[in-house]
Design a protein around this motif. Structure first.
Motif, PDB file in Angstrom:
ATOM      1  N   ILE A  64     -42.165 -30.011  17.054  1.00 43.76           N
ATOM      2  CA  ILE A  64     -41.301 -31.068  17.581  1.00 43.76           C
ATOM      3  C   ILE A  64     -41.646 -32.406  16.940  1.00 43.76           C
ATOM      4  CG2 ILE A  64     -40.578 -32.271  19.674  1.00 43.76           C
ATOM      5  CD1 ILE A  64     -41.130 -29.735  21.244  1.00 43.76           C
ATOM      6  N   PHE A  65     -42.939 -32.690  16.764  1.00 44.48           N
ATOM      7  CA  PHE A  65     -43.325 -33.923  16.069  1.00 44.48           C
ATOM      8  C   PHE A  65     -42.837 -33.909  14.615  1.00 44.48           C
ATOM      9  CE2 PHE A  65     -46.698 -34.519  19.386  1.00 44.48           C
ATOM     10  CZ  PHE A  65     -46.357 -35.813  19.746  1.00 44.48           C
ATOM     11  N   PHE A  66     -42.953 -32.764  13.963  1.00 42.12           N
ATOM     12  CA  PHE A  66     -42.519 -32.629  12.570  1.00 42.12           C
ATOM     13  C   PHE A  66     -41.029 -32.904  12.445  1.00 42.12           C
ATOM     14  CE2 PHE A  66     -41.544 -30.174   8.677  1.00 42.12           C
ATOM     15  CZ  PHE A  66     -42.564 -30.607   7.842  1.00 42.12           C
ATOM     16  N   ILE A  67     -40.226 -32.314  13.334  1.00 41.69           N
ATOM     17  CA  ILE A  67     -38.777 -32.508  13.300  1.00 41.69           C
ATOM     18  C   ILE A  67     -38.424 -33.955  13.620  1.00 41.69           C
ATOM     19  CG2 ILE A  67     -36.602 -31.850  14.387  1.00 41.69           C
ATOM     20  CD1 ILE A  67     -37.904 -29.121  14.976  1.00 41.69           C
ATOM     21  N   SER A  68     -39.126 -34.546  14.600  1.00 42.28           N
ATOM     22  CA  SER A  68     -38.849 -35.938  14.977  1.00 42.28           C
ATOM     23  C   SER A  68     -39.122 -36.883  13.810  1.00 42.28           C
ATOM     24  CB  SER A  68     -39.718 -36.333  16.181  1.00 42.28           C
ATOM     25  OG  SER A  68     -39.439 -35.528  17.306  1.00 42.28           O
ATOM     26  N   ALA A  69     -40.184 -36.621  13.066  1.00 43.34           N
ATOM     27  CA  ALA A  69     -40.498 -37.454  11.908  1.00 43.34           C
ATOM     28  C   ALA A  69     -39.457 -37.272  10.806  1.00 43.34           C
ATOM     29  CB  ALA A  69     -41.886 -37.105  11.385  1.00 43.34           C
ATOM     30  N   MET A  70     -38.996 -36.048  10.604  1.00 44.90           N
ATOM     31  CA  MET A  70     -37.958 -35.802   9.611  1.00 44.90           C
ATOM     32  C   MET A  70     -36.689 -36.564   9.968  1.00 44.90           C
ATOM     33  SD  MET A  70     -38.472 -31.699   8.959  1.00 44.90           S
ATOM     34  CE  MET A  70     -37.197 -31.585   7.700  1.00 44.90           C
ATOM     35  N   ALA A  71     -36.324 -36.522  11.248  1.00 45.77           N
ATOM     36  CA  ALA A  71     -35.131 -37.240  11.696  1.00 45.77           C
ATOM     37  C   ALA A  71     -35.287 -38.744  11.488  1.00 45.77           C
ATOM     38  CB  ALA A  71     -34.861 -36.928  13.169  1.00 45.77           C
ATOM     39  N   LEU A  72     -36.490 -39.265  11.751  1.00 45.22           N
ATOM     40  CA  LEU A  72     -36.735 -40.695  11.555  1.00 45.22           C
ATOM     41  C   LEU A  72     -36.608 -41.074  10.078  1.00 45.22           C
ATOM     42  CD1 LEU A  72     -37.659 -43.397  12.814  1.00 45.22           C
ATOM     43  CD2 LEU A  72     -40.008 -42.698  12.295  1.00 45.22           C
ATOM     44  N   ALA A  73     -37.169 -40.264   9.195  1.00 39.32           N
ATOM     45  CA  ALA A  73     -37.101 -40.552   7.761  1.00 39.32           C
ATOM     46  C   ALA A  73     -35.658 -40.540   7.264  1.00 39.32           C
ATOM     47  CB  ALA A  73     -37.938 -39.536   6.993  1.00 39.32           C
ATOM     48  N   LEU A  74     -34.880 -39.571   7.715  1.00 36.54           N
ATOM     49  CA  LEU A  74     -33.487 -39.491   7.285  1.00 36.54           C
ATOM     50  C   LEU A  74     -32.653 -40.620   7.878  1.00 36.54           C
ATOM     51  CD1 LEU A  74     -32.937 -35.625   7.521  1.00 36.54           C
ATOM     52  CD2 LEU A  74     -33.437 -36.994   5.492  1.00 36.54           C
ATOM     53  N   ALA A  75     -32.963 -40.995   9.142  1.00 35.79           N
ATOM     54  CA  ALA A  75     -32.214 -42.085   9.782  1.00 35.79           C
ATOM     55  C   ALA A  75     -32.483 -43.415   9.094  1.00 35.79           C
ATOM     56  CB  ALA A  75     -32.592 -42.172  11.259  1.00 35.79           C
ATOM     57  N   GLN A  76     -33.688 -43.577   8.562  1.00 34.58           N
ATOM     58  CA  GLN A  76     -34.037 -44.847   7.933  1.00 34.58           C
ATOM     59  C   GLN A  76     -33.268 -45.083   6.638  1.00 34.58           C
ATOM     60  OE1 GLN A  76     -38.181 -45.440   7.079  1.00 34.58           O
ATOM     61  NE2 GLN A  76     -38.032 -47.645   7.359  1.00 34.58           N
ATOM     62  N   ARG A  77     -32.693 -44.024   6.098  1.00 31.39           N
ATOM     63  CA  ARG A  77     -31.848 -44.205   4.914  1.00 31.39           C
ATOM     64  C   ARG A  77     -30.556 -44.944   5.257  1.00 31.39           C
ATOM     65  NH1 ARG A  77     -31.847 -38.675   1.281  1.00 31.39           N
ATOM     66  NH2 ARG A  77     -33.936 -38.916   0.412  1.00 31.39           N
ATOM     67  N   ARG A  78     -30.176 -44.903   6.542  1.00 27.56           N
ATOM     68  CA  ARG A  78     -28.914 -45.505   6.968  1.00 27.56           C
ATOM     69  C   ARG A  78     -29.095 -46.725   7.856  1.00 27.56           C
ATOM     70  NH1 ARG A  78     -28.613 -40.027   7.757  1.00 27.56           N
ATOM     71  NH2 ARG A  78     -28.916 -40.289  10.009  1.00 27.56           N
ATOM     72  N   SER A  79     -30.300 -46.933   8.389  1.00 25.34           N
ATOM     73  CA  SER A  79     -30.537 -48.033   9.319  1.00 25.34           C
ATOM     74  C   SER A  79     -31.810 -48.782   8.945  1.00 25.34           C
ATOM     75  CB  SER A  79     -30.661 -47.500  10.755  1.00 25.34           C
ATOM     76  OG  SER A  79     -29.514 -46.794  11.149  1.00 25.34           O
ATOM     77  N   GLN A  80     -31.867 -50.050   9.315  1.00 23.80           N
ATOM     78  CA  GLN A  80     -33.046 -50.848   9.064  1.00 23.80           C
ATOM     79  C   GLN A  80     -34.162 -50.475  10.036  1.00 23.80           C
ATOM     80  OE1 GLN A  80     -31.764 -54.923   9.363  1.00 23.80           O
ATOM     81  NE2 GLN A  80     -30.804 -54.912   7.328  1.00 23.80           N
ATOM     82  N   ALA A  81     -35.396 -50.706   9.608  1.00 26.04           N
ATOM     83  CA  ALA A  81     -36.557 -50.342  10.422  1.00 26.04           C
ATOM     84  C   ALA A  81     -36.545 -51.061  11.759  1.00 26.04           C
ATOM     85  CB  ALA A  81     -37.843 -50.650   9.658  1.00 26.04           C
ATOM     86  N   LEU A  82     -36.161 -52.329  11.771  1.00 31.29           N
ATOM     87  CA  LEU A  82     -36.144 -53.095  13.017  1.00 31.29           C
ATOM     88  C   LEU A  82     -35.137 -52.518  14.011  1.00 31.29           C
ATOM     89  CD1 LEU A  82     -37.332 -55.514  14.491  1.00 31.29           C
ATOM     90  CD2 LEU A  82     -35.495 -56.924  13.521  1.00 31.29           C
ATOM     91  N   LYS A  83     -33.989 -52.099  13.505  1.00 28.59           N
ATOM     92  CA  LYS A  83     -32.975 -51.495  14.383  1.00 28.59           C
ATOM     93  C   LYS A  83     -33.481 -50.175  14.947  1.00 28.59           C
ATOM     94  CE  LYS A  83     -28.187 -49.871  14.448  1.00 28.59           C
ATOM     95  NZ  LYS A  83     -26.937 -49.684  13.644  1.00 28.59           N
ATOM     96  N   LEU A  84     -34.122 -49.362  14.111  1.00 29.19           N
ATOM     97  CA  LEU A  84     -34.667 -48.095  14.585  1.00 29.19           C
ATOM     98  C   LEU A  84     -35.781 -48.309  15.599  1.00 29.19           C
ATOM     99  CD1 LEU A  84     -34.791 -46.029  11.264  1.00 29.19           C
ATOM    100  CD2 LEU A  84     -33.269 -45.675  13.214  1.00 29.19           C
ATOM    101  N   PHE A  85     -36.581 -49.362  15.397  1.00 25.23           N
ATOM    102  CA  PHE A  85     -37.635 -49.684  16.363  1.00 25.23           C
ATOM    103  C   PHE A  85     -37.028 -49.996  17.729  1.00 25.23           C
ATOM    104  CE2 PHE A  85     -39.873 -53.149  18.535  1.00 25.23           C
ATOM    105  CZ  PHE A  85     -41.063 -52.499  18.861  1.00 25.23           C
ATOM    106  N   GLY A  86     -35.987 -50.824  17.739  1.00 27.54           N
ATOM    107  CA  GLY A  86     -35.333 -51.161  19.000  1.00 27.54           C
ATOM    108  C   GLY A  86     -34.705 -49.948  19.658  1.00 27.54           C
ATOM    109  N   LEU A  87     -34.072 -49.110  18.839  1.00 28.69           N
ATOM    110  CA  LEU A  87     -33.415 -47.925  19.370  1.00 28.69           C
ATOM    111  C   LEU A  87     -34.429 -46.952  19.971  1.00 28.69           C
ATOM    112  CD1 LEU A  87     -30.725 -46.375  19.648  1.00 28.69           C
ATOM    113  CD2 LEU A  87     -31.193 -45.346  17.426  1.00 28.69           C
TER     114      LEU A  87
END
Length: 405
Positions: A64-87
């Motif tokens: 689950i941690f592995f998948i969550s990190a993969m999702a975060l890495a892929l999401a960061q291609r489309r969103s800024q780090a600050l926005k992802l932090f808030g989300l």
């Protein structure tokens, strides 16, 4: 078909759903095994069930941690780090507080009740539970009294790891580019070596506590898995190799699991204790545990990438099931263990045959999660508290337009 990580990865959505579904079954199993402590225990225990649970125990949360990190890495291609932090902060920390103050309270209550440490009376217990200065159950106090996150420990760990990864994202993204030429075998050996070192040097000194501040073995294990997942998601060539070699990973995982079960059941007792406790013996054990851990994770990533990376399939022809699971997964996760404890306590008093009791416990838990989610998703406050988007979806555009006339 050309392999790409640019589009939405439906295999990760399915794998996350299956992993959390497995978690529900695992926690139901905890009620029926004798050797592992849990909130309440059945009078019927099963050694066979415990052996089966050991199949997933070493790698279940790592996946689950592995998948969550993969999702975060892929999401960061489309969103800024600050926005992802808030989300992530909004969708993790608010549900964590809701869970600690409301959702997990029945778990603590029924556990204390089953051990005859308190008198019946849930409301009175809840007032003591939320009071950091309570004198009730002093031997169970943490620095904040009886308040606990119990099975929700994954949420603060995920938030902390996500924050660290987002802060280090420029370095991680640069490292990911440098790793593109690195053979996958070298990356796998590095990941295994990291896990072996964590197990060898930290496992005995820092046994699992899920308390965040002193859980150094788990941090060494899960954070390294998280970083590995982040980097792995950005390596299309590694991902493709894992899909191609998925059968070999599964074979290695099954072999290592067989060795673990053989050792647990005394089939390896002929090995001299002096060798088993030596540096060489412990390193061999570490290699088996690490290969078992990564073998299962990569095998599942591979099979999911091969068969589940499409919006629809034979079981979900219109994609509605996956859409439901993506939205419902966090509320189901928050609710499931409390429902298991409550329903198990009720069913235990009926003294039913264990087979009937187990089926009822699974059915009631799933039904309770379904009803709970149906209630949660209908109100903006409950949506916010359980990590859902606050804006209610428009079910019918014609109906919505008629409301505004």
């Amino acid at each position: 078909m050309t392999f790409t990580t640019d589009n939405r990865r439906y295999d990760l959505d399915w794998l996350r759903t299956l992993a959390f579904g497995l978690l529900i079954l695992y926690h139901i199993g905890m009620y029926y095994v004798a050797d592992w402590g849990w909130h309440i225990k059945s009078d019927h225990t099963s050694e066979t069930l415990q052996n089966l649970m050991i199949l997933t125990n070493p790698w279940r949360m790592s996946l689950i941690f592995f998948i969550s990190a993969m999702a975060l890495a892929l999401a960061q291609r489309r969103s800024q780090a600050l926005k992802l932090f808030g989300l992530r902060s909004n969708r993790l920390l608010i549900p964590l507080l809701c869970g600690m103050f409301i959702v997990v309270v029945p778990q603590v209550y029924y556990e204390a009740l089953s051990q005859q440490l308190i008198e019946p009376g849930f409301i009175n217990f809840w007032w003591h539970y939320i009071n950091p200065n309570t004198a009730l159950l002093p031997e169970h106090h943490s620095p904040i009294g009886l308040l606990t996150w119990n099975h929700l420990w994954f949420i603060p760990y995920l938030w902390c790891y996500s924050v660290l990864a987002l802060l280090a994202s420029p370095v991680l993204n640069m490292l990911a580019k440098q790793l593109q030429r690195l053979p996958g075998k070298v990356a796998l050996l590095t990941a295994m070596a990291t896990l072996i070192c964590a197990w060898y040097f930290l496992r005995q000194a820092y046994p699992s506590s899920h308390a965040l501040v002193d859980d150094w073995y788990n941090h060494a294990k899960y954070f390294s898995v998280f970083i590995a997942g982040y980097l792995f998601a950005l390596q299309g060539n590694w991902w493709q190799k894992v899909i191609v070699y998925r059968r070999w990973f599964m074979l290695a995982a099954m072999l290592c699991y067989s060795l673990i079960i053989a050792d647990r059941n005394g089939l390896l007792d002929s090995i001299p204790a002096s060798f088993a406790e030596s540096v060489s013996g412990r390193l061999i054990v570490g290699v088996v545990l690490a290969l078992n851990h990564w073998g299962w994770i990569l095998a599942l990533i591979g099979y999911a990438g091969r068969y589940l990376n499409q919006p629809t399939n034979k079981l979900d022809k219109d994609g509605s099931l996956l859409h439901y699971c993506n939205n419902a997964i966090l509320p189901w996760y928050m609710l499931h263990q409390t429902l298991i404890v409550v329903f198990a306590a009720w069913l235990k008093a009926l003294a039913l045959p264990v087979a009937i009791e187990a089926v009822l416990l699974i059915a009631l838990t799933c039904a309770g999660c379904w009803v709970g989610y149906e209630i949660v998703k209908r109100f903006w406050l409950s949506r916010w508290l359980f990590g859902l988007k606050v804006k209610l979806p428009v079910v019918n555009s014609e109906r919505a337009s008629s409301v505004t006339r």
